[in-house]
Write a protein that holds these residues in place. Structure first.
Motif, PDB file in Angstrom:
ATOM      1  N   ARG A  95       3.797 -11.745  -0.617  1.00 32.41           N
ATOM      2  CA  ARG A  95       4.606 -10.526  -0.703  1.00 32.41           C
ATOM      3  C   ARG A  95       5.871 -10.756  -1.528  1.00 32.41           C
ATOM      4  O   ARG A  95       6.423  -9.816  -2.109  1.00 32.41           O
ATOM      5  CB  ARG A  95       4.981 -10.045   0.697  1.00 32.41           C
ATOM      6  N   SER A 146       2.704  -7.123  10.835  1.00 33.43           N
ATOM      7  CA  SER A 146       3.752  -6.441  10.063  1.00 33.43           C
ATOM      8  C   SER A 146       3.485  -6.570   8.565  1.00 33.43           C
ATOM      9  O   SER A 146       3.781  -5.648   7.792  1.00 33.43           O
ATOM     10  CB  SER A 146       5.130  -6.992  10.422  1.00 33.43           C
ATOM     11  N   HIS A 147       2.928  -7.688   8.138  1.00 36.72           N
ATOM     12  CA  HIS A 147       2.531  -7.826   6.728  1.00 36.72           C
ATOM     13  C   HIS A 147       1.337  -6.928   6.413  1.00 36.72           C
ATOM     14  O   HIS A 147       1.316  -6.245   5.382  1.00 36.72           O
ATOM     15  CB  HIS A 147       2.145  -9.276   6.418  1.00 36.72           C
ATOM     16  N   ASP A 149       0.419  -4.234   7.766  1.00 32.08           N
ATOM     17  CA  ASP A 149       0.771  -2.812   7.793  1.00 32.08           C
ATOM     18  C   ASP A 149       1.359  -2.327   6.475  1.00 32.08           C
ATOM     19  O   ASP A 149       1.398  -1.111   6.216  1.00 32.08           O
ATOM     20  CB  ASP A 149       1.777  -2.542   8.919  1.00 32.08           C
ATOM     21  N   THR A 150       1.836  -3.246   5.630  1.00 30.06           N
ATOM     22  CA  THR A 150       2.452  -2.842   4.358  1.00 30.06           C
ATOM     23  C   THR A 150       1.455  -2.802   3.204  1.00 30.06           C
ATOM     24  O   THR A 150       1.806  -2.358   2.107  1.00 30.06           O
ATOM     25  CB  THR A 150       3.580  -3.818   3.975  1.00 30.06           C
ATOM     26  N   LEU A 151       0.225  -3.268   3.439  1.00 24.28           N
ATOM     27  CA  LEU A 151      -0.712  -3.412   2.325  1.00 24.28           C
ATOM     28  C   LEU A 151      -1.103  -2.075   1.701  1.00 24.28           C
ATOM     29  O   LEU A 151      -1.365  -2.009   0.492  1.00 24.28           O
ATOM     30  CB  LEU A 151      -1.967  -4.157   2.785  1.00 24.28           C
ATOM     31  N   ALA A 153       0.790   0.578   1.262  1.00 19.17           N
ATOM     32  CA  ALA A 153       1.868   1.028   0.383  1.00 19.17           C
ATOM     33  C   ALA A 153       2.189   0.008  -0.701  1.00 19.17           C
ATOM     34  O   ALA A 153       2.586   0.371  -1.816  1.00 19.17           O
ATOM     35  CB  ALA A 153       3.131   1.316   1.202  1.00 19.17           C
ATOM     36  N   ARG A 154       2.023  -1.265  -0.376  1.00 18.92           N
ATOM     37  CA  ARG A 154       2.351  -2.340  -1.333  1.00 18.92           C
ATOM     38  C   ARG A 154       1.177  -3.313  -1.401  1.00 18.92           C
ATOM     39  O   ARG A 154       1.208  -4.388  -0.814  1.00 18.92           O
ATOM     40  CB  ARG A 154       3.632  -3.061  -0.914  1.00 18.92           C
ATOM     41  N   THR A 163      -6.540  -4.036   4.203  1.00 20.38           N
ATOM     42  CA  THR A 163      -5.801  -2.791   4.366  1.00 20.38           C
ATOM     43  C   THR A 163      -6.318  -2.048   5.602  1.00 20.38           C
ATOM     44  O   THR A 163      -7.524  -1.833   5.759  1.00 20.38           O
ATOM     45  CB  THR A 163      -5.956  -1.894   3.123  1.00 20.38           C
TER      46      THR A 163
END
Length: 543
Positions: A95, A146-147, A149-151, A153-154, A163
């Motif tokens: 990330r 937490s990582h 969960d961002t996939l 959007a990012r 994802t």
């Protein structure tokens, strides 16, 4: 069987004596102790402290340590904590823009999904009894999720298959205790001594805690805990903590061990093993000074920043007594329970080896002073009864501080053999227990002469051989041949294979000096010299 019976397969006395002297010199003067790097701890530094010197070397260490199946660490439940830590660290690196981290992170996640959500998901009962595992696993799962969960959007190239995916805790494990601890600390509660070693599990609030680093600079004798505390802490008191982290990572070329310093623990174990095997130690005044310096009225900790514990305290007191500098045993009283001794108050599960070491400390006093103190004789009886009751049906013992039953069995057999009969009475006679242990050791030897939980190792073979030699007078069938074959394996293998990580901390570690002391002790117990191992030399680590 006598010691002379196995004298045909051991290192010559001059060689082992020289190596023992060199090893004693090392532990007499060390400030840190010697311990292998940790995947778990290194992963935490990669995630928490990318600003720390040698960050790239830590990422490379994680990539190199990954198993072909995508996991990290030893087999079974032992792999969960290091695999979670390494996978989360590599996700964090990916990330931050490290394209080389995505592939090993994905492989780690695939392995975690198999373990936690596969056809036969891992259960909490299958996890080892390692320190703070009930906090470490939920904390790491929360970070990994937490990582993930961002996939959406990012997105990260190579990780798109994750994802919308989230990890679940092993069946029977939850995060209630972790959340309770975090809430208490947020409300201003003091950090419990036991938590300091794993302070990183509380997350960003670690840096808000009014914790004073130990004199050597670390928090809880843990690089990860120190980094977590240092990240958000005011600058004034941080110089020694930063120096602690930099010294450790530079010494190991980037990665970090999970518990450091360990000098009092290492020193006591090495000297106790050598003395127990009959090595004569010179310049005992310096050894007494080194052992006694950190010993206080309430006991001693395994390292600067760790809580006082009955294990290190009892081995230190025993070793001092064996060196002719006996100290009162009063400090052990605080660890006594109705049935046994705890390693420290409030522990989740008792330790067989801690109780074996306490038995040796009290037993040596009884053997030395006779019936001068009835209280100590009562303690010997109490501990003998408890240890005998902990023997497994197959004749072995297990312990919370080591993954191998051969270590636990050696500790328990040594204590019971030396002192188990001092309390008197038929109920305190452990001979039948000892015979069952010997039978188990003989029956579980490998075809190559080695012993091991997962495969034959030098360390575990050294414990098994010592157990057989210490109890030679019982003359159990097959014990003589097993000892001879084990000594031949040690002669051929020692120094030619790396020490595997078998000792319990947040993940498994190896203490090389203690392993070498165990091997030297096995050779010493075997008796006089023989040409088979003449001139054998053992390389010793340095700080």
């Amino acid at each position: 069987m006598t010691q002379a019976d196995v004298s045909g397969v051991r290192a010559d006395s001059a060689s082992t004596g020289f190596e023992a002297d060199a090893l004693v010199d090392e532990v007499a003067t060390t400030q840190w102790g010697c311990i292998s790097p940790s995947v778990y701890e290194t992963g935490r530094l990669v995630s928490i402290a990318p600003w720390l010197v040698d960050h790239a070397a830590r990422v490379a260490f994680l990539r190199a340590a990954q198993r072909p199946d995508g996991g990290w660490g030893q087999p079974g439940g032992y792999a969960l904590a290091p695999t979670l830590s390494a996978s989360e660290a590599l996700l964090a690196s990916a990330r931050r823009g490290d394209a080389t981290a995505a592939e090993p992170a994905g492989q780690g996640l695939d392995r975690l999904m198999t373990w936690l959500a596969g056809a036969t998901p891992l259960r909490a009962a299958e996890l080892p009894d390692t320190p703070a595992i009930e906090l470490i696993v939920p904390a790491l799962i929360d970070l990994v999720n937490s990582h993930l969960d961002t996939l959406a959007a990012r997105p990260i190239a190579g990780l798109d298959r994750f994802t919308g995916v989230r990890l679940s805790a092993p069946s029977g494990m939850d995060d209630l205790t972790l959340r309770s601890i975090r809430a208490a600390l947020n409300a201003g509660a003091p950090v419990p001594d036991k938590l300091l070693h794993a302070l990183e599990v509380v997350g960003p609030i670690a840096g808000n805690q009014p914790v004073r680093p130990a004199a050597i600079g670390g928090v809880g004798a843990s690089p990860a805990a120190t980094a977590a505390w240092l990240t958000n802490h005011p600058a004034a008191p941080t110089a020694t903590a930063l120096g602690y982290l930099e010294a450790i990572t530079r010494h190991h070329g980037g990665p970090a061990p999970s518990v450091i310093p360990i000098a009092p623990f290492e020193r006591a174990w090495v000297l106790s093993l050598l003395i127990g095997a009959g090595f004569p130690l010179g310049r005992t005044d310096r050894l007494v000074a080194a052992l006694a310096a950190p010993l206080g009225p309430a006991g001693i900790a395994g390292g600067d920043g760790l809580p006082l514990d009955a294990d290190t305290t009892s081995v230190t007191l025993l070793t001092l007594a064996q060196l002719g500098a006996a100290q009162p045993l009063d400090s052990l009283s605080a660890f006594e329970t109705d049935t046994h001794w705890c390693t420290w108050p409030g522990e989740r599960t008792p330790s067989t080896t801690t109780n074996a070491h306490v038995l040796e400390a009290f037993g040596h006093h009884v053997a030395t002073h006779g019936g001068a103190q009835a209280r100590n004789r009562t303690v010997v009886g109490k501990l003998t009864e408890w240890l005998c009751g902990q023997q497994r049906p197959d004749g072995s013992w297990l312990d919370k501080w080591h993954s191998s039953p051969y270590y636990a069995t050696f500790c328990c057999v040594a204590a019971l053999h030396r002192y188990g009969r001092l309390a008197g009475g038929a109920a305190a006679d452990p001979v039948g227990v000892l015979r069952r242990a010997i039978r188990w050791i003989v029956d579980t030897q490998g075809v190559d002469g080695a012993w091991g939980r997962w495969h034959g190792t030098v360390e575990e073979t050294a414990y098994a051989v010592q157990t057989l030699l210490l109890t030679a007078a019982l003359d159990e069938t097959g014990a003589h041949a097993a000892a001879v074959d084990g000594l031949a394996y040690l002669t051929a293998a020692h120094g030619r294979q790396p020490d595997p990580a078998l000792w319990h901390d947040k993940d498994l570690y190896a203490p090389p000096r203690i392993v070498r002391a165990a091997v030297l002790a096995a050779f010493r117990l075997a008796g006089p010299t023989h040409p088979l191992t003449h001139g054998n030399s053992f390389a010793l680590p340095t700080d």
